[in-house]
Design a protein around this motif. Structure first.
Motif, PDB file in Angstrom:
ATOM      1  N   LEU A 131       0.843  -1.203   0.000  1.00 45.22           N
ATOM      2  CA  LEU A 131       0.000   0.000   0.000  1.00 45.22           C
ATOM      3  C   LEU A 131       0.876   1.250   0.000  1.00 45.22           C
ATOM      4  N   SER A 132       0.531   2.181  -0.877  1.00 51.08           N
ATOM      5  CA  SER A 132       1.336   3.395  -1.037  1.00 51.08           C
ATOM      6  C   SER A 132       0.771   4.563  -0.237  1.00 51.08           C
ATOM      7  N   ILE A 133       1.684   5.297   0.371  1.00 50.25           N
ATOM      8  CA  ILE A 133       1.373   6.592   0.966  1.00 50.25           C
ATOM      9  C   ILE A 133       1.770   7.624  -0.090  1.00 50.25           C
ATOM     10  N   ASP A 134       0.888   8.572  -0.371  1.00 47.42           N
ATOM     11  CA  ASP A 134       1.179   9.604  -1.371  1.00 47.42           C
ATOM     12  C   ASP A 134       1.733  10.841  -0.660  1.00 47.42           C
ATOM     13  N   THR A 139      -1.838  13.294   4.515  1.00 46.05           N
ATOM     14  CA  THR A 139      -1.353  13.900   5.763  1.00 46.05           C
ATOM     15  C   THR A 139      -0.706  12.789   6.591  1.00 46.05           C
ATOM     16  N   ALA A 140      -0.095  13.197   7.708  1.00 45.29           N
ATOM     17  CA  ALA A 140       0.504  12.205   8.604  1.00 45.29           C
ATOM     18  C   ALA A 140      -0.581  11.236   9.106  1.00 45.29           C
ATOM     19  N   ALA A 141      -1.782  11.775   9.355  1.00 44.84           N
ATOM     20  CA  ALA A 141      -2.884  10.928   9.855  1.00 44.84           C
ATOM     21  C   ALA A 141      -3.356   9.961   8.765  1.00 44.84           C
ATOM     22  N   ASP A 142      -3.428  10.423   7.511  1.00 49.18           N
ATOM     23  CA  ASP A 142      -3.805   9.535   6.391  1.00 49.18           C
ATOM     24  C   ASP A 142      -2.821   8.365   6.308  1.00 49.18           C
ATOM     25  N   ALA A 143      -1.542   8.701   6.499  1.00 49.02           N
ATOM     26  CA  ALA A 143      -0.504   7.661   6.405  1.00 49.02           C
ATOM     27  C   ALA A 143      -0.716   6.605   7.486  1.00 49.02           C
ATOM     28  N   GLN A 144      -1.108   7.050   8.680  1.00 50.49           N
ATOM     29  CA  GLN A 144      -1.376   6.090   9.768  1.00 50.49           C
ATOM     30  C   GLN A 144      -2.560   5.194   9.378  1.00 50.49           C
ATOM     31  N   ALA A 178       4.480   7.220  10.898  1.00 49.31           N
ATOM     32  CA  ALA A 178       3.665   6.123  10.340  1.00 49.31           C
ATOM     33  C   ALA A 178       4.568   4.996   9.838  1.00 49.31           C
ATOM     34  N   LEU A 179       5.674   5.365   9.218  1.00 51.81           N
ATOM     35  CA  LEU A 179       6.585   4.342   8.679  1.00 51.81           C
ATOM     36  C   LEU A 179       7.230   3.559   9.820  1.00 51.81           C
ATOM     37  N   GLN A 180       7.574   4.278  10.901  1.00 50.21           N
ATOM     38  CA  GLN A 180       8.168   3.583  12.052  1.00 50.21           C
ATOM     39  C   GLN A 180       7.170   2.616  12.677  1.00 50.21           C
TER      40      GLN A 180
END
Ligand code: 5GP
Length: 331
Positions: A131-134, A139-144, A178-180
């Motif tokens: 799944l890709s984060i754009d 936003t940081a919250a979308d990434a979470q 989010a990546l961590q």
């Protein structure tokens, strides 16, 4: 041509919507009343990275329903198998669309993969999802939320998280938490890096994070290049994409030569075969030609890609949540 077609290949860097079949894109465009000759970019290949991004905008305006998404996922399976791909990690950015949540989007992709698997013969390709984060739109919250989605669908074939999107926009550090967390949950991570010039600070931060794979790395300073080589992180390399979007001048000058010579695992990939018009067999032909690799060396190259796959190496149950463990025990 026969050799590169028959070579068992692994595709580790392919964006779902960017891999749309041209005929499907044209028929979806027609059904939305988009005239491909007016949207000029659909009738020729892009010549800059920003032009490639305009093509994604058009593709997204054509792919508007969950059944469109399922269809593309199914066809990607068919197209890759017919090109001799045996294993593929396809990435896609979850998008809310007509009558569907982000979760529905992920399910639609997985349904397409599943339907492909049901109809494929013995020569089928194994499909997994990233799944890709754009970076430009999320936003940081979308990434979470995307990390949550990936975790929820791990048992159904989601293996990792990607950071992509327009590299001239957004900041890597926004997405670091989010990546961590994704990493702590056992998901693998790949980062698009060095796609445009003057991104050394970002590249240093990405190297500090030490992802499981990098994508592209076209523009990297000497210092970061040293760190990149020492890190032993595999790199996904997409020659046609880099050449057409003018990030690299010629195939012979491509940084594949450097990384291959340094012993880095180089994962030859297509990026967006629907946008750049080059299947994986063609990417192998290009590399063999530009760097004078013989058939045995091409085999070795394809085989080494196996070291970089995101398939879990241990029992996935060991890192699973309670809910996943329950699911697991039902099987
Ligand atoms: P999707 O994620 O919608 O399935 O595939 C298309 C998306 O992938 C694009 O909108 C873009 O965010 C991302 N993408 C595709 N190719 C590239 C690329 O070459 N570089 C970057 N940074 N992102 C890309």
């Amino acid at each position: 041509a026969r050799f590169v077609r028959d070579l068992p290949k692994l595709e580790l860097h392919a964006h779902l919507n960017g891999s749309i079949r041209r005929s499907t894109l044209l028929s979806l465009a027609a059904s939305h009343g988009i005239d491909p000759s007016s949207a000029q970019i659909l009738t020729r290949w892009p010549s800059t990275l920003s032009e490639a991004f305009s093509v994604f905008t058009v593709i997204h305006s054509c792919v508007t329903t969950l059944s469109d998404v399922e269809r593309i996922a199914f066809e990607v399976g068919e197209d890759m198998a017919s090109d001799g791909v045996v294993y593929a990690e396809i990435r896609s950015t979850p998008r809310a669309m007509e009558g569907g949540s982000l979760d529905d989007y992920v399910r639609a992709v997985l349904r397409g993969f599943g339907r492909y698997r049901l109809t494929s013969g013995v020569e089928g390709v194994v499909l997994r999802l990233i799944l890709s984060i754009d970076r430009a739109k999320h936003t940081a919250a979308d990434a979470q939320d995307i990390v949550d989605l990936a975790t929820a669908h791990r048992l159904a074939g989601v293996v990792g998280i990607d950071l992509s999107g327009d590299p001239t926009k957004g900041e890597f550090l926004t997405f670091l938490p989010a990546l961590q967390r994704a990493r702590s949950l056992g998901l693998k991570i790949t980062l698009h890096a060095g796609e445009v010039a003057n991104t050394d600070t970002e590249m240093s931060a990405m190297l500090d994070f030490h992802p499981d794979r990098f994508g592209h790395c076209c523009f990297v300073s000497d210092d970061n290049l040293k760190r990149l080589t020492q890190s032993r992180v595999p790199i996904e390399l997409c020659l046609t994409s880099n050449l057409l979007s003018n990030s690299v001048g010629s195939a012979e000058e491509h940084h594949f030569g450097l990384h291959h010579a340094n012993g880095t695992v180089c994962c030859i990939s297509t990026d967006d075969s629907g946008v750049f018009g080059s299947p994986l067999s063609n990417e192998f032909a290009l590399v063999m030609d530009a760097f004078a690799l013989d058939e045995r060396q091409a085999f070795e190259l394809a085989k080494r890609t196996l070291e970089a796959v995101f398939l879990p190496t241990s029992d996935p149950g060991t890192e699973a949540t309670e809910e996943e463990r329950r699911d697991w025990s039902v099987r």
